[in-house]
Enzyme design. Structure first.
Site, PDB file in Angstrom:
ATOM      1  N   GLU A   1       3.841 -10.782  -3.552  1.00 43.52           N
ATOM      2  CA  GLU A   1       2.861 -10.322  -2.573  1.00 43.52           C
ATOM      3  C   GLU A   1       1.513 -10.831  -3.054  1.00 43.52           C
ATOM      4  OE1 GLU A   1       0.741  -6.434  -0.581  1.00 43.52           O
ATOM      5  OE2 GLU A   1       1.044  -6.560  -2.715  1.00 43.52           O
TER       6      GLU A   1
ATOM      7  N   ASP B   1       4.510  -6.595  -6.391  1.00 40.93           N
ATOM      8  CA  ASP B   1       3.376  -5.966  -5.718  1.00 40.93           C
ATOM      9  C   ASP B   1       2.053  -6.513  -6.265  1.00 40.93           C
ATOM     10  OD1 ASP B   1       2.631  -3.651  -3.919  1.00 40.93           O
ATOM     11  OD2 ASP B   1       1.584  -3.029  -5.731  1.00 40.93           O
TER      12      ASP B   1
HETATM   13  C1  GLC Z   1       0.650  -3.355  -2.124  1.00 46.21           C
HETATM   14  C2  GLC Z   1       1.596  -2.452  -1.384  1.00 46.21           C
HETATM   15  C3  GLC Z   1       0.819  -1.321  -0.801  1.00 46.21           C
HETATM   16  C4  GLC Z   1       0.156  -0.565  -1.913  1.00 46.21           C
HETATM   17  C5  GLC Z   1      -0.699  -1.491  -2.771  1.00 46.21           C
HETATM   18  C6  GLC Z   1      -1.096  -0.849  -4.063  1.00 46.21           C
HETATM   19  O1  GLC Z   1      -0.236  -4.000  -1.300  1.00 46.21           O
HETATM   20  O2  GLC Z   1       2.292  -3.174  -0.422  1.00 46.21           O
HETATM   21  O3  GLC Z   1       1.626  -0.458  -0.050  1.00 46.21           O
HETATM   22  O4  GLC Z   1      -0.660   0.446  -1.393  1.00 46.21           O
HETATM   23  O5  GLC Z   1       0.004  -2.653  -3.126  1.00 46.21           O
HETATM   24  O6  GLC Z   1       0.015  -0.766  -4.916  1.00 46.21           O
END
Ligand code: GLC
Ligand code: CA
Length: 535
Positions: free
Chosen positions: A275, A201
Site C-alpha cells: 500500500e 500497510d
Molecule cells: C492504511 C489502512 C488504513 C489505516 C492506515 C493506518 O492506510 O488501509 O485503514 O487507517 O493505514 O494504519
C-alpha cells in the site's frame, strides 16, 4: 522452466473481518465466521483472500493499531481459529494474505508501554520517535496527522512522540535494527502458520527524514493530507511528493531484505503487495522492482470519474509503467478506506467498470460486498468509529460507510450477519442485495461477478497485453466508448447515455446490463455498460 506464479494475475478478495460474518452473536464478524463462509468465496471464483488485521488490538483504528502482531484479538477468536481458517482456505484452493502494519504499533503494544516507563534517551524510547519539545514548548515540528490534528502527542515527562495516524498509533523508528528484526519474526510467524503472503500497510511511510524540519507549507499540510479519498487529488499529490516522511529511498532497503526472506520459502511463491500512496506515479514502480515486492496497489480507480478519456489515460499509464519493471498492474475499485464504488459512481457505472477492469492484465482486488453492489451504509454520526471522524471533530465523516457488515440472508436486518446487534447498522433497504436474494436471481450482480471470474480464467488470464481499438462511432478512443482486444476477447465499454450498436465479429459472452443481444454480427451495448465479445 518456472511456471507463472499464482499471484501474477490473481483475483484477490479483501475481507474486513469485523464485517464479514459473526459466528457467536456478539455483533462483530470473526475468524470462525470467515471460515464457515469460505465456500461462498471459493464459488465466486477468486484466487486468494486478503484479511484486514485481526491481531490483538484496542481497535482504535479498525485493528490497524496492533498491540501484538503475533496473536489474534479475542474479538476475532484465537490462533487456533486462524489455523483453521488457513487450513480450510487451502482445502478450497484459496491462498491467504495477511495485513502487516509496519509503520506503527498500538500504544498498547508492550514496547510502547515500556518506552513510556523508561524515560528519555532510553533504548526503549529509541524504537519510536521520541523528541523533546522545541524551546518554546511546542512539538518538535509541524507535521500533521493524516487523521487530523498534530502528528505529535506529549507524554508526562514533556517529550513528544510521532504518530502519522491516531495518537494511539506511535510510529516505529526503522533506523533501530530491533524494529526490522521484530517484523521479520512476525513475517516468519505467519508464514510458518501457512499464510501465503502479505498486504503491507503504509508501505511508503516507514522511513522518516528531517524530523527537525518544519513543513514549508503548514497551511496546505493541515488542510490537505488526509487518507480520505474525497480530498482534492492535486493537493494530495503535491503533498505526497514533498513530505519528508513518505516514499524515502530507505524503504526500498527494507523490502529488499523482506524479499530475501520471502524467497527463502521457495516453491510456496510467497507474495507481498504494497500500500504505497506515492506521487508521481512512476515512483510506485520502484516497490515492484525484481528484488523488492511483487505488487503495488494502483489507487487511480478509487477516485477516477466514469470518463473515457480519464480511464484511458490511467489504465495506459499503469500498464506502461509496470512494464518498465516487468511487473503487472493491480486494479481496485473499492477498499476499506474509500467510499464504495456503487455509491461513488452509481450502480450501472460500477458494474460496467468492474467488467472492464476484470479483463485487464494484472491482478484485480475485490472488496467484500462489491460483488453484491453494496453502497456505503447510511450511518448516523453516533454510529461512527473512524478515528478520522473523531479527530476531525466530525468535519470528515470517515470510512465507516464502506465497512458496514455484509447482508447474507433473510428478510430483515441484520440479514443473517449476526444473531445479535451488528457493530454498524445494516439498512433494511439492503434486503434485495443479500447473498441469498442475489443467489436466487440469475441476473444479479453476484452472478455476473461469478460469470466474470469464470470467463476471465478461461479466456483472459495470461492473455498478454491489451490492444486498444479505435471507436467505430466517434473515430476517437476517448469519446464515450472504450474498446480493447485481449487474447480472443473484445471488450467494449459504453460510457455514454445512449444505447450503441457496435460491429465486432463474435459472440457476446458477458454484459453488465440489459439482455444479451446478437444480431448479424452487430451487438447492442446499453448505455453505461460493458460487453465481452468472444471472437
Ligand atoms: C492504511 C489502512 C488504513 C489505516 C492506515 C493506518 O492506510 O488501509 O485503514 O487507517 O493505514 O494504519
Ligand atoms: Ca463475533
Amino acid at each position: 522452466m518456472k511456471s507463472t506464479p499464482w499471484w501474477r494475475e490473481a483475483v484477490i478478495y479483501q475481507i474486513y473481518p469485523r464485517s464479514f460474518y459473526d459466528s457467536n452473536g456478539d455483533g462483530e464478524g470473526d475468524l470462525a465466521g470467515i471460515t464457515s463462509h469460505l465456500e461462498y468465496v471459493r464459488d465466486l471464483g477468486v484466487d486468494a483472500i486478503w484479511l484486514s488485521p485481526f491481531y490483538t488490538s484496542p481497535n482504535k483504528d479498525g485493528g490497524y493499531d496492533v498491540a501484538d502482531p503475533r496473536d489474534v484479538d479475542p474479538r476475532y477468536g484465537d490462533l487456533e481459529d486462524a489455523k483453521a481458517l488457513i487450513k480450510r482456505a487451502h482445502e478450497l484452493e484459496l491462498r491467504v494474505l495477511a495485513d502487516i502494519v509496519p509503520n506503527h504499533f498500538s500504544d498498547q503494544h508492550e514496547w510502547f508501554k515500556a518506552a513510556l516507563k523508561s524515560g528519555r534517551g532510553s533504548s526503549e524510547r529509541s524504537r519510536f520517535h521520541f523528541y523533546d519539545a522545541k524551546p518554546d514548548g511546542t512539538p518538535p515540528n509541524n507535521w500533521v496527522s493524516l487523521f487530523g490534528g498534530a502528528a505529535w502527542t506529549q507524554v508526562s515527562d514533556g517529550q513528544f512522540y510521532l504518530h502519522l495516524f491516531d495518537s494511539s498509533q506511535p510510529d516505529l523508528n526503522w533506523e533501530n535494527p530491533e524494529v526490522n528484526a521484530d517484523f521479520e519474526t512476525t513475517l516468519r510467524f505467519w508464514l510458518d502458520l501457512g499464510i501465503d503472503g502479505f498486504r503491507i500497510d503504509v508501505a511508503h511511510g516507514l522511513v522518516k527524514e528531517n524530523i527537525h524540519v518544519n513543513h514549508p507549507d503548514p497551511e496546505g499540510l493541515s488542510d490537505a493530507l488526509r487518507l480520505d479519498v474525497e480530498m482534492d487529488t492535486d493537493a494530495r499529490n503535491a503533498l505526497l511528493e514533498s513530505v519528508p516522511y513518505f516514499d524515502r529511498q530507505g524503504v526500498h532497503e527494507i523490502y529488499r531484505k523482506w524479499r530475501t526472506l520471502f524467497d527463502s520459502y521457495g516453491a510456496r511463491d510467497v507474495m507481498a503487495v504494497a500500500e504505497a500512496w506515492v506521487h508521481p506515479p512512476v515512483n510506485a514502480t520502484r516497490y515492484v522492482r525484481a528484488d523488492e515486492l511483487h505488487q503495488v496497489f494502483n489507487f487511480d480507480l478509487l477516485t477516477a470519474p466514469f470518463h473515457s478519456g480519464y480511464l484511458f489515460e490511467v489504465i495506459n499509464r499503469s500498464n506502461q509503467l509496470n512494464a518498465t519493471v516487468n511487473a503487472l498492474p493491480t486494479w481496485a475499485l473499492s477498499n476499506h478506506d474509500s467510499p464504495r464504488v456503487a455509491s461513488r459512481l452509481g450502480a450501472l457505472e460500477s458494474q460496467a467498470l468492474a467488467l472492464f477492469v476484470f479483463a485487464l492484465p494484472g491482478s484485480a482486488y475485490i472488496f467484500a460486498g462489491q460483488e453484491l453492489g453494496l453502497p456505503d451504509g447510511e450511518l448516523q454520526d453516533s454510529d461512527r468509529q473512524d478515528p478520522s471522524f473523531i479527530r476531525s471533530k466530525g468535519a470528515i465523516k470517515g470510512r465507516d460507510g464502506a465497512r458496514v457488515p455484509l447482508p447474507w440472508s433473510g428478510n430483515s436486518t441484520p440479514f443473517g450477519f449476526t444473531v445479535g446487534t451488528p457493530w454498524l447498522p445494516i439498512n433494511q433497504s439492503w434486503q434485495p442485495l443479500s447473498v441469498e436474494s442475489q443467489s436466487r436471481d440469475s441476473k444479479s450482480l453476484l452472478n455476473l461477478y461469478r460469470s466474470a471470474m469464470a470467463l476471465r480464467t478461461e479466456h483472459l488470464t495470461g492473455a498478454g497485453e491489451i490492444e486498444w481499438l479505435e471507436s467505430p462511432l466517434h473515430g476517437s478512443l476517448r469519446e464515450g466508448l472504450l474498446v480493447f482486444k485481449r487474447g480472443s476477447v473484445t471488450i467494449v465499454m459504453n460510457l455514454s447515455e445512449q444505447i450503441l450498436e457496435v460491429d465486432y465479429s463474435g459472440q457476446v459472452i458477458l454484459q453488465s446490463a440489459g439482455d444479451l443481444e446478437n444480431c448479424d454480427g452487430k451487438h447492442i451495448v446499453p448505455a453505461r455498460s460493458t460487453v465481452w465479445i468472444l471472437n
